[in-house]
Design an enzyme around this catalytic site. Structure first.
Site, PDB file in Angstrom:
ATOM      1  N   HIS A 102       0.794  -1.196   0.168  1.00 39.48           N
ATOM      2  CA  HIS A 102      -0.027  -0.058   0.027  1.00 39.48           C
ATOM      3  C   HIS A 102       0.790   1.170   0.034  1.00 39.48           C
ATOM      4  CE1 HIS A 102      -2.436  -3.093   2.365  1.00 39.48           C
ATOM      5  NE2 HIS A 102      -3.090  -2.885   1.217  1.00 39.48           N
ATOM      6  N   GLY A 146      11.606 -13.032 -19.069  1.00 38.74           N
ATOM      7  CA  GLY A 146      11.533 -11.695 -19.466  1.00 38.74           C
ATOM      8  C   GLY A 146      10.220 -11.216 -19.174  1.00 38.74           C
ATOM      9  N   LYS A 166       0.095 -19.409 -12.295  1.00 38.56           N
ATOM     10  CA  LYS A 166      -0.373 -20.404 -11.704  1.00 38.56           C
ATOM     11  C   LYS A 166       0.550 -21.497 -12.268  1.00 38.56           C
ATOM     12  CE  LYS A 166      -4.636 -18.872 -10.554  1.00 38.56           C
ATOM     13  NZ  LYS A 166      -4.862 -18.593  -9.240  1.00 38.56           N
TER      14      LYS A 166
END
Length: 203
Positions: A120, A143, A181
Site C-alpha cells: 500500500h 523476461g 499458476k
C-alpha cells in the site's frame, strides 16, 4: 580521497560514479577482484561486491547492498538499497529490484523484470512492511515478469515470460500467466529442439 575500494585486474568504462553517495553513509564502496564496470554506471558507497562482478552500461546500484561472486547486472538495471544477492546470479537488462530483496545463488533473472515490495504505497511503515521478497536458489525468471510484494519464488522454479506473480511459487515448479499458476513441474519440461532429454538436465 577515494570513497571506494577496488580489487585488482579491474576494467572501468568512462563516466562512472563510484562511492560518491550518500554522503551520510560512513562505509566505502568495496568491490572485489576482476570487476568490469561499463560506462555511465553509478554505484553508491556502503555496498559490498565480490569478485568477477560485471555491469552493463548505465547500471544504478544504491547503498547497503551485499553482492556475491560472479554476479552480472545488465544495462540500465536498477538495484535499490539493502538487497542481498548470492553467487553466480545473472540479472539482465532493464530490471528493477527494490529494497530488501533476497536473490539466492544461481538465480537467473531475464530482461525487464520488475519486483515490487510495497502493498500500500506510500506506507509510513515502509522499512518494516517492504521486506519479504525472496528469489530462491537456481530459480529462473522469464523476461517481462512482475513479482509482487511478499512473494517467495521457490528453489529451482521457473516463471514463464510475461507472468504476474502474486503468490508464492513452490520449488521445482513451472508457473505462467496473470496471475501466475503452476502448470507442471520442472522435470516435466521438454526440449522442443531435441538437443537434450529435457531442459536443465545439465544442472
Amino acid at each position: 580521497m577515494k570513497d571506494y575500494i577496488l580489487g585488482k585486474n579491474h576494467k572501468l568504462g568512462k563516466y562512472l560514479s563510484l562511492g560518491e553517495f550518500p554522503e551520510e553513509c560512513p562505509e566505502k564502496l568495496d568491490i572485489g577482484d576482476n570487476a568490469t564496470i561499463r560506462s555511465h554506471s553509478v554505484i553508491y558507497r556502503g555496498t559490498k561486491i565480490g569478485d568477477n562482478f560485471q555491469t552493463g552500461h548505465g547500471v544504478l546500484i544504491r547503498e547497503g547492498n551485499t553482492i556475491g561472486n560472479n554476479v552480472s547486472i545488465g544495462t540500465h538495471s536498477i538495484l535499490e538499497c539493502e538487497n542481498t544477492i548470492g553467487n553466480n546470479v545473472r540479472i539482465h537488462s532493464n530490471c528493477f529490484i527494490p529494497e530488501f530483496v533476497i536473490i539466492e545463488d544461481r538465480a537467473w533473472i531475464g530482461p525487464s523484470v520488475t519486483v515490487l515490495n510495497t502493498l500500500h504505497p506510500p506506507c509510513p511503515k515502509f522499512s518494516e512492511c517492504a521486506k519479504g521478497v525472496v528469489i530462491g536458489e537456481g530459480a529462473k525468471i522469464g523476461g517481462g515478469v512482475t513479482i509482487g510484494p511478499k512473494v517467495k519464488i521457490g528453489e529451482n522454479s521457473i516463471v514463464g515470460f510475461g507472468s504476474v506473480v502474486v503468490s508464492d511459487v513452490p520449488e521445482n515448479s513451472v508457473v505462467v500467466g496473470n496471475p501466475a499458476k503452476v502448470i507442471k513441474s520442472k522435470n516435466e519440461l521438454k526440449c522442443v529442439m531435441q538437443f537434450f532429454e529435457r531442459p536443465y538436465i545439465w544442472e
